[in-house]
Design an enzyme around this catalytic site. Structure first.
Site, PDB file in Angstrom:
ATOM      1  N   GLY A 117      -3.334   6.637  -0.071  1.00 50.68           N
ATOM      2  CA  GLY A 117      -4.447   5.975  -0.755  1.00 50.68           C
ATOM      3  C   GLY A 117      -5.180   5.078   0.219  1.00 50.68           C
ATOM      4  CB  SER A 118      -7.635   2.433  -0.335  1.00 49.55           C
ATOM      5  OG  SER A 118      -6.872   1.601  -1.189  1.00 49.55           O
ATOM      6  CB  THR A 119      -6.636   0.691   4.632  1.00 48.94           C
ATOM      7  OG1 THR A 119      -6.633   1.924   5.362  1.00 48.94           O
ATOM      8  CG2 THR A 119      -6.139  -0.422   5.516  1.00 48.94           C
TER       9      THR A 119
ATOM     10  N   GLY B 245      -2.538   0.144   0.454  1.00 56.11           N
ATOM     11  CA  GLY B 245      -1.382   0.363   1.333  1.00 56.11           C
ATOM     12  C   GLY B 245      -0.768  -0.960   1.773  1.00 56.11           C
TER      13      GLY B 245
ATOM     14  CD  GLU C 105       0.286  10.192   5.809  1.00 57.52           C
ATOM     15  OE1 GLU C 105      -0.721  10.043   6.529  1.00 57.52           O
ATOM     16  OE2 GLU C 105       1.319  10.754   6.186  1.00 57.52           O
TER      17      GLU C 105
ATOM     18  CB  CYS D  67      -7.969  10.400   4.069  1.00 62.15           C
ATOM     19  SG  CYS D  67      -6.895  11.822   4.223  1.00 62.15           S
TER      20      CYS D  67
ATOM     21  CD  GLU E  74     -11.538   6.056   3.570  1.00 66.49           C
ATOM     22  OE1 GLU E  74     -10.981   5.134   2.946  1.00 66.49           O
ATOM     23  OE2 GLU E  74     -10.953   7.096   3.885  1.00 66.49           O
TER      24      GLU E  74
HETATM   25  P1  NAD Z   1      -6.332   3.792  -4.066  1.00 65.75           P
HETATM   26  O1  NAD Z   1      -5.663   3.103  -2.934  1.00 65.75           O
HETATM   27  O2  NAD Z   1      -7.281   3.039  -4.901  1.00 65.75           O
HETATM   28  O3  NAD Z   1      -5.246   4.385  -5.085  1.00 65.75           O
HETATM   29  C1  NAD Z   1      -4.173   5.175  -4.633  1.00 65.75           C
HETATM   30  C2  NAD Z   1      -3.017   5.001  -5.600  1.00 65.75           C
HETATM   31  O4  NAD Z   1      -2.590   3.642  -5.584  1.00 65.75           O
HETATM   32  C3  NAD Z   1      -3.368   5.324  -7.058  1.00 65.75           C
HETATM   33  O5  NAD Z   1      -2.298   5.999  -7.657  1.00 65.75           O
HETATM   34  C4  NAD Z   1      -3.564   3.940  -7.665  1.00 65.75           C
HETATM   35  O6  NAD Z   1      -3.304   3.881  -9.040  1.00 65.75           O
HETATM   36  C5  NAD Z   1      -2.554   3.110  -6.890  1.00 65.75           C
HETATM   37  N1  NAD Z   1      -2.895   1.693  -6.871  1.00 65.75           N
HETATM   38  C6  NAD Z   1      -4.141   1.144  -6.900  1.00 65.75           C
HETATM   39  N2  NAD Z   1      -4.062  -0.199  -6.882  1.00 65.75           N
HETATM   40  C7  NAD Z   1      -2.741  -0.507  -6.833  1.00 65.75           C
HETATM   41  C8  NAD Z   1      -2.021  -1.736  -6.806  1.00 65.75           C
HETATM   42  N3  NAD Z   1      -2.624  -2.904  -6.830  1.00 65.75           N
HETATM   43  N4  NAD Z   1      -0.665  -1.674  -6.741  1.00 65.75           N
HETATM   44  C9  NAD Z   1      -0.032  -0.489  -6.721  1.00 65.75           C
HETATM   45  N5  NAD Z   1      -0.662   0.697  -6.770  1.00 65.75           N
HETATM   46  C10 NAD Z   1      -1.999   0.696  -6.807  1.00 65.75           C
HETATM   47  O7  NAD Z   1      -6.974   5.093  -3.423  1.00 65.75           O
HETATM   48  P2  NAD Z   1      -7.863   6.182  -4.154  1.00 65.75           P
HETATM   49  O8  NAD Z   1      -9.183   5.571  -4.467  1.00 65.75           O
HETATM   50  O9  NAD Z   1      -7.080   6.836  -5.238  1.00 65.75           O
HETATM   51  O10 NAD Z   1      -8.026   7.275  -2.990  1.00 65.75           O
HETATM   52  C11 NAD Z   1      -8.929   7.133  -1.957  1.00 65.75           C
HETATM   53  C12 NAD Z   1      -8.258   6.576  -0.719  1.00 65.75           C
HETATM   54  O11 NAD Z   1      -7.134   7.385  -0.374  1.00 65.75           O
HETATM   55  C13 NAD Z   1      -9.154   6.602   0.493  1.00 65.75           C
HETATM   56  O12 NAD Z   1      -9.063   5.398   1.182  1.00 65.75           O
HETATM   57  C14 NAD Z   1      -8.564   7.738   1.341  1.00 65.75           C
HETATM   58  O13 NAD Z   1      -8.811   7.633   2.715  1.00 65.75           O
HETATM   59  C15 NAD Z   1      -7.137   7.642   1.023  1.00 65.75           C
HETATM   60  N6  NAD Z   1      -6.447   8.899   1.319  1.00 65.75           N
HETATM   61  C16 NAD Z   1      -5.670   8.963   2.433  1.00 65.75           C
HETATM   62  C17 NAD Z   1      -5.032  10.146   2.760  1.00 65.75           C
HETATM   63  C18 NAD Z   1      -4.162  10.243   3.980  1.00 65.75           C
HETATM   64  O14 NAD Z   1      -3.347  11.158   4.025  1.00 65.75           O
HETATM   65  N7  NAD Z   1      -4.287   9.357   4.962  1.00 65.75           N
HETATM   66  C19 NAD Z   1      -5.179  11.267   1.948  1.00 65.75           C
HETATM   67  C20 NAD Z   1      -5.982  11.173   0.812  1.00 65.75           C
HETATM   68  C21 NAD Z   1      -6.610   9.968   0.505  1.00 65.75           C
END
Ligand code: NAD
Length: 494
Positions: free
Chosen positions: A243-245, A248, A266, A300, A398
């Site tokens: 997910g997002s940095t 993360g 990731e 990503c 991003e």
């Molecule tokens: P996001 O970080 O908003 O959400 C990812 C997951 O985290 C979701 O399941 C969400 O419910 C959960 N989440 C959100 N807030 C949280 C919190 N406070 N505590 C715990 N969990 C929480 O990301 P997104 O908008 O779903 O996806 C887009 C992002 O994912 C982009 O930044 C993209 O670059 C990244 N991404 C990275 C890869 C990689 O392999 N590097 C692959 C796909 C997507």
């Protein structure tokens, strides 16, 4: 069989969609009984009600996952037995390609034909590769000499939680959950709130394949109410996140605040794609550069910063613009669509805000507009900005939408400097016909993967992951198994 626009529309109406969480081998309502609406971003229509789980559901899932781990019902099976079950799963995925592709498309807006013909078969082959590897991982014997035998063996960790995003919902789930299961762990998957449908379908397929009840669970819901309790749980041993940095980093903090669980991340990217004037096939390079629009740009590792050598800057941009035309957005159920809808209204608004900033900062040469298709405005034309300087907001943030920033450069050294000037380091591309330059630049680029003369090469054969704030750890290849196991030394004196 020809799968026409009408074919997919009819199929989508006939779908039965599961919205309940999956705990201990059964589909269940959330403990609170609450649900939230799952909305198709391409139409604005509610397509299902999803269990809105919270800490109580998380606690129950973790408790059951732990019990099943301790019982040995999965963890003590031989690797070959686990392999056979995971191969059944790969077959189950292959047998349900059409339904999986449709669910993914309705859930998050991607073109169904691309999902059906390419992504879902790819998911099945990733699953098959991981399954096959399960009984081919050998452990080690240390070179101690006579009188001692030191065994170095991998052991399962226990309970692994996987928190994944919405852009490739099923791929990301498979990349995490399968190596974790292969090692013998119990798993809890938390899909993104925007895209829970294929995770729930996967739960049913796991059961059909023979994964014992409680070994694989899916807890649906939001980041704050399901993701955070998983990250903070004292009995989760490992948290694998994509997910997002920004989020993360929360998981690193959750781990520090709880049981120091292993955290694998990731995260985001702003990948450079350097095109040198000496590239033999510039037409092909332009076509590949326009792949930045694949999956609505919600990738990503997408090559979002296109660095072009000054001598070919103008002509190359024209070639990329021509290739961008193929990505004009269409209804995701239209089989000719190469670009569908952005995932949700709030995301579209965020992407449009950055497009407006781009219009102030740089020169818009293509797209830049939202398009209404039917009742939805979550469609954005492929968008290209030129005269971009790497210090601009659109070059640093991003965007996660179909937006390409084109940056000119004069020398190889300058190209490398611009490419590396980012907080991210996920993927990078170099187009050149000079072999020495290809190696020199690949060596200098700070990225988990560098691709020469193509873009975004992802395969189960090679590790995937980033450096810098793109993350920690690697998915795919045999290295993926390292994340879901601990090394144990047994030293025997005889
Ligand atoms: P996001 O970080 O908003 O959400 C990812 C997951 O985290 C979701 O399941 C969400 O419910 C959960 N989440 C959100 N807030 C949280 C919190 N406070 N505590 C715990 N969990 C929480 O990301 P997104 O908008 O779903 O996806 C887009 C992002 O994912 C982009 O930044 C993209 O670059 C990244 N991404 C990275 C890869 C990689 O392999 N590097 C692959 C796909 C997507």
């Amino acid at each position: 069989m020809s799968r026409t626009h009408d074919y997919w529309k009819t199929k989508s109406k006939a779908l039965t969609i599961e919205g309940r969480a999956f705990i201990d081998g059964a589909f269940v309502q959330s403990a609170s009984g609450k649900t939230f609406a799952c909305i198709n971003p391409a139409t604005g229509q509610v397509i299902a009600q999803i269990a809105d789980c919270d800490i109580n559901d998380v606690n129950r899932a973790v408790q059951i996952a732990r019990e099943r781990f301790n019982s040995g019902v999965w963890s003590k099976k031989s690797p070959t037995e686990r392999k056979n079950v995971l191969l059944n799963l790969a077959q189950q995925i292959e047998d349900h390609l059409e339904e999986l592709a449709l669910l993914e498309s309705l859930d998050m807006g991607k073109p169904v034909a691309v999902s059906h013909s390419y992504e879902m078969p790819d998911v099945a082959s990733f699953a098959r590769w991981i399954a096959e590897a399960t009984d081919k991982l050998y452990d080690e014997v240390a070179p101690t000499g006579a009188g001692d035998l030191a065994l170095i063996r991998r052991e399962a960790l226990g309970v692994v939680a996987a928190v994944v995003p919405w852009n490739f919902p099923l791929d990301m789930a498979i990349w995490k959950c399968l190596p974790a299961l292969a090692m013998g762990n119990s798993v809890i998957l938390k899909p993104a709130e925007q895209s829970p449908l294929t995770a729930l379908k996967l739960a049913g397929l796991m059961k059909n394949a023979g994964v014992p009840d409680g070994v694989f669970n899916v807890v649906t819901g939001f980041g704050e109410t399901v993701g955070a309790p998983l990250g903070l749980h004292m009995d989760v041993d490992c948290l694998a996140f994509t997910g997002s940095t920004e989020v993360g980093k929360y998981f690193l903090a959750y781990s520090a605040q709880s049981n120091m669980k292993q955290v694998w991340l990731e995260c985001g990217g702003k990948s450079p794609n350097i095109v040198f004037a000496d590239t033999e096939n510039l037409d092909q390079a332009a076509e590949l550069s326009a792949r930045v629009f694949y999956n609505q740009g919600e990738v990503c590792s997408s090559p979002t910063r296109l660095l072009v050598e000054e001598s070919i800057y103008e002509s190359f941009i024209q070639k990329v613009i021509q290739c961008a035309e193929a990505y004009e957005p269409r209804d995701p159920l239209d089989p000719s669509s190469l670009m569908g809808a952005l995932v949700e209204d709030t995301h579209t608004a965020r992407v449009m805000r950055l497009v407006e900033i781009g219009k102030q900062e740089a020169k818009l040469v293509y797209g830049g507009e939202q398009v209404q298709i039917g009742a939805s405005k979550n469609f954005l034309r492929p968008t290209i900005f030129t005269n971009v300087n790497n210090s601009m907001q659109i070059a640093r943030e991003e965007i996660f939408g179909p937006v390409l920033c084109v940056i000119p450069f004069k020398t190889e050294a300058e190209a490398v400097e611009i490419a590396n000037d980012s907080i991210y380091g996920l993927m990078a591309s170099v187009f050149t016909s000079n072999l020495s330059r290809a190696h020199r630049v690949s060596e200098a680029l700070k990225a988990g993967t560098v691709v020469v003369n193509s873009v975004d090469m992802i395969s189960p054969l090679v590790p995937f992951g980033g450096v810098k704030q793109s993350g920690i750890g690697r998915d795919n290849s045999l290295h993926a198994f390292d994340k879901y196991s601990a090394l144990k030394t047994t030293w025997i004196k005889y």
